[in-house]
Design an enzyme around this catalytic site. Structure first.
Site, PDB file in Angstrom:
ATOM      1  N   GLU A  73       0.820  -1.208   0.000  1.00 45.90           N
ATOM      2  CA  GLU A  73       0.000   0.000   0.000  1.00 45.90           C
ATOM      3  C   GLU A  73       0.859   1.265   0.000  1.00 45.90           C
ATOM      4  OE1 GLU A  73      -3.019   0.294  -0.598  1.00 45.90           O
ATOM      5  OE2 GLU A  73      -3.708  -1.767  -0.394  1.00 45.90           O
ATOM      6  N   TYR A 155      -6.301   5.630   5.579  1.00 50.70           N
ATOM      7  CA  TYR A 155      -6.504   4.663   4.501  1.00 50.70           C
ATOM      8  C   TYR A 155      -5.645   3.422   4.695  1.00 50.70           C
ATOM      9  CZ  TYR A 155      -5.510   2.311   0.154  1.00 50.70           C
ATOM     10  OH  TYR A 155      -5.298   1.338  -0.781  1.00 50.70           O
ATOM     11  N   ASP A 173      -9.812   5.617  -1.038  1.00 50.00           N
ATOM     12  CA  ASP A 173      -8.779   6.199  -1.884  1.00 50.00           C
ATOM     13  C   ASP A 173      -9.453   6.752  -3.130  1.00 50.00           C
ATOM     14  OD1 ASP A 173      -9.431   3.965  -3.394  1.00 50.00           O
ATOM     15  OD2 ASP A 173      -7.348   3.312  -3.681  1.00 50.00           O
ATOM     16  N   CYS A 227     -14.438   0.774 -13.358  1.00 54.26           N
ATOM     17  CA  CYS A 227     -15.006   2.109 -13.129  1.00 54.26           C
ATOM     18  C   CYS A 227     -13.889   3.149 -13.183  1.00 54.26           C
ATOM     19  CB  CYS A 227     -15.714   2.133 -11.770  1.00 54.26           C
ATOM     20  SG  CYS A 227     -16.769   3.581 -11.503  1.00 54.26           S
ATOM     21  N   CYS A 234     -19.081   0.256 -18.158  1.00 55.05           N
ATOM     22  CA  CYS A 234     -20.316   0.070 -17.379  1.00 55.05           C
ATOM     23  C   CYS A 234     -20.995  -1.265 -17.683  1.00 55.05           C
ATOM     24  CB  CYS A 234     -21.269   1.227 -17.639  1.00 55.05           C
ATOM     25  SG  CYS A 234     -20.609   2.839 -17.130  1.00 55.05           S
ATOM     26  N   CYS A 237     -19.651  -3.846 -15.384  1.00 59.74           N
ATOM     27  CA  CYS A 237     -19.670  -3.529 -13.950  1.00 59.74           C
ATOM     28  C   CYS A 237     -20.702  -4.396 -13.218  1.00 59.74           C
ATOM     29  CB  CYS A 237     -20.000  -2.052 -13.737  1.00 59.74           C
ATOM     30  SG  CYS A 237     -20.059  -1.571 -11.989  1.00 59.74           S
TER      31      CYS A 237
END
Length: 441
Positions: A73, A155, A173, A227, A234, A237
């Site tokens: 991360e 985060y 994020d 996304c 889409c 998704c």
């Protein structure tokens, strides 16, 4: 505070406003999103080294996963996944556990990190590892306790706690902001403090209590691969039926999914300028390669604690003469370079200009090369009282390319090498250049 969505009806504009404080995911809505997203994530997630499975019951498995998540991360902040994979693999080979990392030096860590940028992240990793190990405690297991480690923000704490320890806490994020802003068609400035807190509140409502780590990774994976900011897929998704932005875009031509989140103008970069003197030292009669002078940056501020060639800040309009005088002053006061008892200045050449772009700074570097000859292994430079705080070292020309230099310093060195190659077969600066008198500051 309002959420505004515009739609067009012929010549008229229709504006819908909703109190953003009232936005929420109903229980049924959250459950459906969790189920669909986790099913998609299980089938479509990318195979990344920090996601490798750990056998249940394996000794220290949670702590191992926590360390892996923490390293990944920190590397992924402001850096593309494709770039991070190789860095992460090399890092884990060298420091496979937090205990191994705690024994490392900042020089080793910076060398491993070289090229990733944002070097504070590497320093925070090392300092955090030392604090945890030296404290004798186990790896913090909750988001709140992780947040007490310097460099672990909200985060990162949420990512480690949910993925490694199964705590049902959210992460927010850029990817999560984009997904949620489209799910709820939030057109407010996502950088505003109150809106940021809204995203955290909504993300908390969505977290799956049984698989919080996978769910959080699923949302981020969706934002990164489906996304996306400019070209969302889409049709692929898994939660498009719950997407308010998509629904509005199908009803009104004036609305597009990519309208969300609101585009915020980036802070304009400030321009800075500096003169850089690459000092190359050649010892008469020596069979070894030449050496270069490197100085260590201050422990605070931009590129803290990293090595670079000697440099000095100058004004935008500084010409070559002014830049030379500024560098002369630095070299005399810090290294006593006006003395010619131990060295001879063979050549001094203006090499060129290199522009290095940071996130908030556009740094223009005027680069020159100074070649010194020494005799008898004498150190040609000594530290004056005025320059006693400057830490320096000499690095051989065969070693320097292998060091963990910042991309800016490496580009400067590449400029020097190209310049020298044009000067003659020896690889040294063309000695026909007339020796220039060193100006005393």
């Amino acid at each position: 505070m309002k959420r505004c969505t515009k739609a067009s009806y012929g010549e008229n504009d229709y504006v819908e406003t909703v109190d953003i404080e009232d936005l929420h995911f109903s229980r049924n809505e959250a459950e459906e999103i969790r189920a669909r997203l986790l099913e998609w994530y299980d089938q479509s997630r990318r195979d990344l080294p920090w996601r490798k499975p750990i056998a249940v019951g394996e000794d220290g498995s949670s702590e191992t996963r926590a360390y892996e998540v923490w390293v990944s991360e920190m590397m992924l902040q402001q850096t593309r996944v494709q770039t991070v994979v190789d860095y992460y693999t090399r890092w884990m080979e060298k420091w496979p556990t937090i205990h191994h990392l705690a024994l490392a030096s900042i020089e080793e860590v910076n060398e491993m990190w070289a090229g990733l940028g944002y070097y504070r992240r590497a320093r925070f990793l090392l300092e955090g590892a030392k604090k945890i190990v030296e404290g004798g405690d186990e790896f913090p297991r909750t988001a709140s306790s992780l947040h007490t480690i310097n460099g672990i923000g909200r985060y990162t704490a949420g990512a480690i706690a949910s993925i490694a320890f199964g705590e049902a806490v959210p992460v927010v994020d850029g990817n999560v902001v984009r997904v949620i802003s489209r799910l709820k068609a939030i057109s407010e400035n996502p950088k505003k403090s109150k809106i940021v807190q809204t995203f955290w509140r909504l993300a908390k409502q969505l977290v799956d209590p049984l698989r919080p780590g996978d769910f959080n990774q699923g949302v981020m994976e969706l934002g990164a691969t489906v996304c996306t900011p400019k070209s969302p897929s889409c049709a692929k998704c898994p939660i498009s039926h719950q997407c308010r932005a998509l629904s509005l875009s199908m009803m009104h031509e004036s609305v597009q999914v990519v309208d969300y989140p609101l585009k915020v103008a980036k802070t304009k970069q400030r321009n800075e300028f500096c003169a850089v003197c690459v000092v190359e030292i050649i010892e008469t009669g020596s069979q070894s390669d030449s050496r270069f002078l490197l100085v260590k940056r201050p422990d605070e501020g931009l590129l803290a604690g990293l090595w670079e060639f000697p440099s000095v800040s100058v004004d935008r309009d500084a010409n070559l003469s002014f830049r030379r005088k500024a560098l002369d002053k630095l070299l005399i006061q810090s290294f006593g370079l006006e003395s010619e008892k131990s060295h001879e200045i063979v050549s001094r050449d203006d090499v060129g200009v290199y522009v290095h772009v940071f996130s908030h700074i556009r740094l223009t570097m005027y680069v020159e090369l100074m070649v010194l000859h020494t005799t008898g292994g004498v150190d040609p430079l000594h530290t004056n009282e005025d320059g006693g705080s400057i830490i320096r070292k000499y690095v051989g020309s065969s070693t320097l390319p292998t060091l963990g230099l910042t991309s800016g310093v490496r580009q400067v060195y590449n400029m020097i090498e190209k310049f020298k190659q044009k000067g003659g077969e020896s690889g040294l600066v063309n000695k026909r250049n007339k020796r220039r008198e060193f100006r005393k500051a």
